[in-house]
Design an enzyme around this catalytic site. Sequence first.
Site, PDB file in Angstrom:
ATOM      1  N   GLY A  33       0.817  -1.215   0.000  1.00 33.50           N
ATOM      2  CA  GLY A  33       0.000   0.000   0.000  1.00 33.50           C
ATOM      3  C   GLY A  33       0.837   1.245   0.000  1.00 33.50           C
ATOM      4  O   GLY A  33       0.469   2.271  -0.602  1.00 33.50           O
ATOM      5  N   ASP A  34       1.995   1.211   0.679  1.00 33.79           N
ATOM      6  CA  ASP A  34       2.897   2.361   0.688  1.00 33.79           C
ATOM      7  C   ASP A  34       3.303   2.740  -0.732  1.00 33.79           C
ATOM      8  O   ASP A  34       3.247   3.909  -1.124  1.00 33.79           O
ATOM      9  CB  ASP A  34       4.159   2.043   1.490  1.00 33.79           C
ATOM     10  CG  ASP A  34       3.928   2.071   2.991  1.00 33.79           C
ATOM     11  OD1 ASP A  34       3.068   2.842   3.447  1.00 33.79           O
ATOM     12  OD2 ASP A  34       4.611   1.328   3.714  1.00 33.79           O
ATOM     13  N   HIS A  35       3.734   1.756  -1.505  1.00 28.19           N
ATOM     14  CA  HIS A  35       4.272   2.077  -2.824  1.00 28.19           C
ATOM     15  C   HIS A  35       3.181   2.390  -3.844  1.00 28.19           C
ATOM     16  O   HIS A  35       3.426   3.114  -4.814  1.00 28.19           O
ATOM     17  CB  HIS A  35       5.198   0.958  -3.295  1.00 28.19           C
ATOM     18  CG  HIS A  35       6.477   0.910  -2.517  1.00 28.19           C
ATOM     19  ND1 HIS A  35       6.960  -0.233  -1.920  1.00 28.19           N
ATOM     20  CD2 HIS A  35       7.349   1.896  -2.192  1.00 28.19           C
ATOM     21  CE1 HIS A  35       8.084   0.043  -1.285  1.00 28.19           C
ATOM     22  NE2 HIS A  35       8.335   1.328  -1.426  1.00 28.19           N
TER      23      HIS A  35
END
Length: 399
Positions: A167-169
């Site tokens: 989800g971060d990337h």
Amino acid sequence: MLEGIKVVEYATYMAAPGAGSILSDWGADVVKIEPPGGDPIRLFFKTIGTDITDNPVFDFDNRGKKSIVIDTSRPEGQDLVRKMVEEADVFLTNVRPGGLERSGLDYESLKAINPKLVYCSLTGYGLQGPDANRPGFDIASFWSRTGVARLTVPKGEDLFALRTAFGDHTTSMSAAAGICAALVEAGRTGQGRLVEASLFRTGLYALGSDFAIQLFFDRVASTKSRHEQNVPITNFFETKDGSWICLVSRQGEVDWGPICRAIGREDLIEDDRFNSAKARRKHKEEVVTILDEGFANFTKEEMSARLDAESLAWAPVQTLAEVARDPQALAAGAIVQTPSAKGDGSTYASPASPVRFPGADDGPKGPSPTLGQHTRDVLDSLNLSAEAVEQLFAENVVA
């Protein structure tokens, strides 16, 4: 593409640094402000008992950047950040809004210093609402709060976590896109803009088709097991040698005949139980069983050739070890050589940024920096006196 663009990155962990890494790959000059002790992700492998010079997790999000260590809990450190912003094009941060306001590093404060500044705030939940200051991590904000975690799991099975920084990337990509759009506007108007990216909103967009159905119909179908799929021929099937293949059927009735020929069951092409989408949905379990039997008669190589011969849409279900050897990954530019932090000129393979610009240098611009490697260089660029610089070091404002 972004050569000459100056980015001040005041961020730790992965989502915001990932956006900074994309901008760096595309040519921007990115200076990473780190706290004393450094970005915690520098310790990713030490935390699990491994001490290595090259840290592929940290390097992926920080290659090509400069590192300056500033204690921003102190007024002198906050003043340095403001000084850096005077000539910057972009300020990128994932510090929570309340902390930024208390230190005078919020958008309105920095806009007063540099009206052309593109200020990107990347948070868990956005800048407004009851959870604006709530800590955000991708497994919580992107995966769980959005409903992705529940919708992904087949009904009745246990929840599971998403993989590292997925989800971060995804949010890194959305933040980088927003920054680039605001830079276009700033170049046209001379005015910067606040860019607000969040794990939560990006997660909802990533789930957008299902969320659109939910908002329109006030309900959405649950994820089904293989034998319960409403479109049973869009599914996963195991070959004779234990490989899995993802088969995708197009809209309408164009693929049933080709699928039957691919598995050697031409006798089923005109079978009234299966020759329409409605009939296949009614007999979905039987359809999957028949296809399972058909795929099990052929090896992966044989099945691949048969599916291609029928112009069907499919893909192998690969492990990351197989992806690393996939010639298409190399041909697509998805794997690049990143300079090692050892400084000996060596390189190692690493994921590329998400977009290719054929003919342009769109890869890593250098290794990830050691902690505080460029502190003196950055301070020198701010036209501070030698005495002032030494005082900052002596008082541990910088390192």
